[in-house]
Design an enzyme around this catalytic site. Sequence first.
Site, PDB file in Angstrom:
ATOM      1  N   ASP A 148     -54.656 -40.087 -19.513  1.00 44.45           N
ATOM      2  CA  ASP A 148     -55.884 -39.799 -20.265  1.00 44.45           C
ATOM      3  C   ASP A 148     -55.905 -38.337 -20.693  1.00 44.45           C
ATOM      4  O   ASP A 148     -56.913 -37.639 -20.520  1.00 44.45           O
ATOM      5  CB  ASP A 148     -57.128 -40.157 -19.448  1.00 44.45           C
ATOM      6  CG  ASP A 148     -58.357 -40.344 -20.342  1.00 44.45           C
ATOM      7  OD1 ASP A 148     -58.178 -40.442 -21.581  1.00 44.45           O
ATOM      8  OD2 ASP A 148     -59.482 -40.394 -19.813  1.00 44.45           O
ATOM      9  N   ILE A 177     -73.154 -29.624 -15.645  1.00 43.53           N
ATOM     10  CA  ILE A 177     -72.196 -29.313 -16.713  1.00 43.53           C
ATOM     11  C   ILE A 177     -72.132 -30.493 -17.664  1.00 43.53           C
ATOM     12  O   ILE A 177     -72.179 -30.361 -18.864  1.00 43.53           O
ATOM     13  CB  ILE A 177     -70.783 -29.047 -16.144  1.00 43.53           C
ATOM     14  CG1 ILE A 177     -70.807 -27.883 -15.166  1.00 43.53           C
ATOM     15  CG2 ILE A 177     -69.800 -28.769 -17.271  1.00 43.53           C
ATOM     16  CD1 ILE A 177     -69.488 -27.662 -14.449  1.00 43.53           C
ATOM     17  N   GLU A 178     -72.064 -31.639 -17.092  1.00 42.11           N
ATOM     18  CA  GLU A 178     -71.847 -32.832 -17.901  1.00 42.11           C
ATOM     19  C   GLU A 178     -72.616 -33.987 -17.282  1.00 42.11           C
ATOM     20  O   GLU A 178     -72.494 -34.275 -16.101  1.00 42.11           O
ATOM     21  CB  GLU A 178     -70.343 -33.160 -17.900  1.00 42.11           C
ATOM     22  CG  GLU A 178     -69.956 -34.333 -18.721  1.00 42.11           C
ATOM     23  CD  GLU A 178     -69.788 -33.984 -20.192  1.00 42.11           C
ATOM     24  OE1 GLU A 178     -69.517 -32.817 -20.501  1.00 42.11           O
ATOM     25  OE2 GLU A 178     -69.944 -34.885 -21.014  1.00 42.11           O
ATOM     26  N   GLU A 179     -73.417 -34.606 -18.098  1.00 40.70           N
ATOM     27  CA  GLU A 179     -74.085 -35.801 -17.608  1.00 40.70           C
ATOM     28  C   GLU A 179     -73.980 -36.815 -18.733  1.00 40.70           C
ATOM     29  O   GLU A 179     -74.753 -36.770 -19.681  1.00 40.70           O
ATOM     30  CB  GLU A 179     -75.546 -35.504 -17.279  1.00 40.70           C
ATOM     31  CG  GLU A 179     -76.180 -36.589 -16.464  1.00 40.70           C
ATOM     32  CD  GLU A 179     -77.690 -36.368 -16.324  1.00 40.70           C
ATOM     33  OE1 GLU A 179     -78.301 -37.124 -15.584  1.00 40.70           O
ATOM     34  OE2 GLU A 179     -78.230 -35.470 -16.957  1.00 40.70           O
ATOM     35  N   VAL A 207     -71.004 -34.078 -13.652  1.00 42.53           N
ATOM     36  CA  VAL A 207     -70.298 -32.905 -13.119  1.00 42.53           C
ATOM     37  C   VAL A 207     -71.288 -31.741 -13.103  1.00 42.53           C
ATOM     38  O   VAL A 207     -72.011 -31.537 -14.065  1.00 42.53           O
ATOM     39  CB  VAL A 207     -69.063 -32.531 -13.983  1.00 42.53           C
ATOM     40  CG1 VAL A 207     -68.282 -31.385 -13.356  1.00 42.53           C
ATOM     41  CG2 VAL A 207     -68.147 -33.723 -14.195  1.00 42.53           C
ATOM     42  N   GLY A 266     -69.988 -39.960 -16.447  1.00 40.12           N
ATOM     43  CA  GLY A 266     -69.810 -39.057 -15.308  1.00 40.12           C
ATOM     44  C   GLY A 266     -70.941 -38.080 -15.089  1.00 40.12           C
ATOM     45  O   GLY A 266     -71.905 -38.001 -15.846  1.00 40.12           O
TER      46      GLY A 266
HETATM   47  P1  ADP Z   1     -65.156 -37.900 -16.508  1.00 36.35           P
HETATM   48  O1  ADP Z   1     -64.245 -38.643 -15.590  1.00 36.35           O
HETATM   49  O2  ADP Z   1     -66.593 -38.255 -16.386  1.00 36.35           O
HETATM   50  O3  ADP Z   1     -64.669 -37.860 -17.929  1.00 36.35           O
HETATM   51  P2  ADP Z   1     -64.209 -35.236 -16.220  1.00 36.35           P
HETATM   52  O4  ADP Z   1     -63.435 -34.902 -14.999  1.00 36.35           O
HETATM   53  O5  ADP Z   1     -63.441 -35.460 -17.487  1.00 36.35           O
HETATM   54  O6  ADP Z   1     -65.162 -36.457 -15.923  1.00 36.35           O
HETATM   55  O7  ADP Z   1     -65.279 -34.128 -16.503  1.00 36.35           O
HETATM   56  C1  ADP Z   1     -66.180 -34.245 -17.572  1.00 36.35           C
HETATM   57  C2  ADP Z   1     -66.443 -32.866 -18.127  1.00 36.35           C
HETATM   58  O8  ADP Z   1     -66.980 -32.050 -17.102  1.00 36.35           O
HETATM   59  C3  ADP Z   1     -65.201 -32.163 -18.620  1.00 36.35           C
HETATM   60  O9  ADP Z   1     -64.933 -32.445 -19.960  1.00 36.35           O
HETATM   61  C4  ADP Z   1     -65.594 -30.721 -18.443  1.00 36.35           C
HETATM   62  O10 ADP Z   1     -66.353 -30.297 -19.523  1.00 36.35           O
HETATM   63  C5  ADP Z   1     -66.483 -30.751 -17.225  1.00 36.35           C
HETATM   64  N1  ADP Z   1     -65.683 -30.438 -16.011  1.00 36.35           N
HETATM   65  C6  ADP Z   1     -64.962 -31.283 -15.275  1.00 36.35           C
HETATM   66  N2  ADP Z   1     -64.361 -30.644 -14.258  1.00 36.35           N
HETATM   67  C7  ADP Z   1     -64.702 -29.364 -14.391  1.00 36.35           C
HETATM   68  C8  ADP Z   1     -64.369 -28.178 -13.662  1.00 36.35           C
HETATM   69  N3  ADP Z   1     -63.568 -28.247 -12.609  1.00 36.35           N
HETATM   70  N4  ADP Z   1     -64.879 -27.012 -14.079  1.00 36.35           N
HETATM   71  C9  ADP Z   1     -65.693 -26.968 -15.145  1.00 36.35           C
HETATM   72  N5  ADP Z   1     -66.027 -28.018 -15.878  1.00 36.35           N
HETATM   73  C10 ADP Z   1     -65.551 -29.215 -15.508  1.00 36.35           C
END
Ligand code: ADP
Length: 468
Positions: free
Chosen positions: A238, A117-119, A125, A123
């Site tokens: 945050d 989802i996110e790299e 995810v 982070g």
């Molecule tokens: P970081 O601490 O790296 O900022 P986050 O918890 O904010 O991590 O997550 C980064 C991104 O990952 C979020 O902006 C969202 O897009 C996605 N994400 C995080 N948790 C979830 C989740 N439970 N379901 C779907 N997407 C998520």
Amino acid sequence: MTGKLKSRWADEDEDAALEAQRKREKEEKKRAKADKQRRAEEAVREQQQQQEAAAAAEAEAHNGDISSRPTKRRKLTPEHSEPAVREELPLAKLLRFPAPQWKKCRSVEDYEKLNDIEEGAYGWVSRAKDMTTGKVVALKRLKMDNAHDGIPVTGLREIQTLMDCDHPNIITLREVVVGEDTTKIENIFLVLDFLEHDLKTLLEDMSEPFLNSEIKTLLQQLTSGVSYLHENWILHRDLKTSNLLLNNRGVLKIADFGMARYFGDPPPKMTQLVVTLWYRAPELLLGAEIYGTAVDMWSVGCIFGELLTKEPLLQGKNEVDELSKIFELCGIPTDDTWPGFKRLPNARSLRLPKNPVSQGSVLRAKFPFLTSAGSSLLVSLLELNPARRPSAREVLEHTFFREDPKPKSTEMFPTFPSKAGQEKRRRRVTPNAPARGKVPEIKATDFSGIFAGREDEEKGGGFSLKLI
Ligand code: ADP
């Protein structure tokens, strides 16, 4: 074989001689001890006699006036009498505490990764499927800045605060899992409920902003989650649109507790380097180390503004620029509107216009389409003085949510195609997101500058902040 076998070690004659010598030495020691005791007793007796003689001589010198004699003799030996009444103490009972029920963490291998989802810079995810239940979840790897230092405090707080929370508008932490190689501390993952969207991505992709009724639903859910956190002594620190997740049933959940922490009353000293710059309250920018729930309420105000326009409200380039933008939008603080702000560390070098009458808030003008209830709520959330900002509970009671259009029910909320459910995305990191995995420290260059109002603009009633 004849007779008893003699031990290789025993020599009876020698042993007997040794035994006799040991006995003699023991007797001698006993005698020496008795002598010593006798001599000590004699010395005490002698001292006693001398004192009595001295007292008698003194009495004689006073013509036998015994009333001048000390009534009590000084005790020479301690009295070893038993206390008159000895309290019967009940038998001490050991307190029993139930041992914690440790449960072994499951393995990340129990999940099948579906897509990232996110790299980003910080982070990682992913969307994944629990292979035993088939449930789709989000896997978030705990950030480790320096694995040698162990799990960073931010990671521990994220787990602790999330584990303690149980609210429909707060992301659910289902479990913590570990990688197969448990010797690697960086292999720790949070298993979270998966939500299809985050508000930042959604706002970026929408052609039109949310409707007023939808904004109310989102704001109400956000405030409801924040109220739960604050009532449970947790500061999120945050709040921003990328940390607000939305599912396809219109339910909003607050995520990313990497900056969250418990606070107290009175609040303890905390770092002011929290909250992503664009959502950071003025008291934090001015260096306050003691702050409270109002920092989250400021972020709620910024998010409210962003939901209205689809654009982050205060996009400062750095701390000085952020503060400057805040003052442009919300007005200049005065001793009346924010008593004591000048005592904040970074305010000492802040030079503001002398005649700030014309420097009030321009928020109402910026949002002319908002009803007066809506703009009064926004203005109150973006009060420079933290003491004037409403609590989350007060926001929930605001008339804004009761007037038409009413908040849209979540079942009626529109659905959007999910990016998180598809391909990996690499996100631009919001500028000045607080440092993770370590206690942030202020660098000398961060805020060591001095604010100075330009004379010409001061005269004209305008203002500007410049780093000199
Ligand atoms: P970081 O601490 O790296 O900022 P986050 O918890 O904010 O991590 O997550 C980064 C991104 O990952 C979020 O902006 C969202 O897009 C996605 N994400 C995080 N948790 C979830 C989740 N439970 N379901 C779907 N997407 C998520």
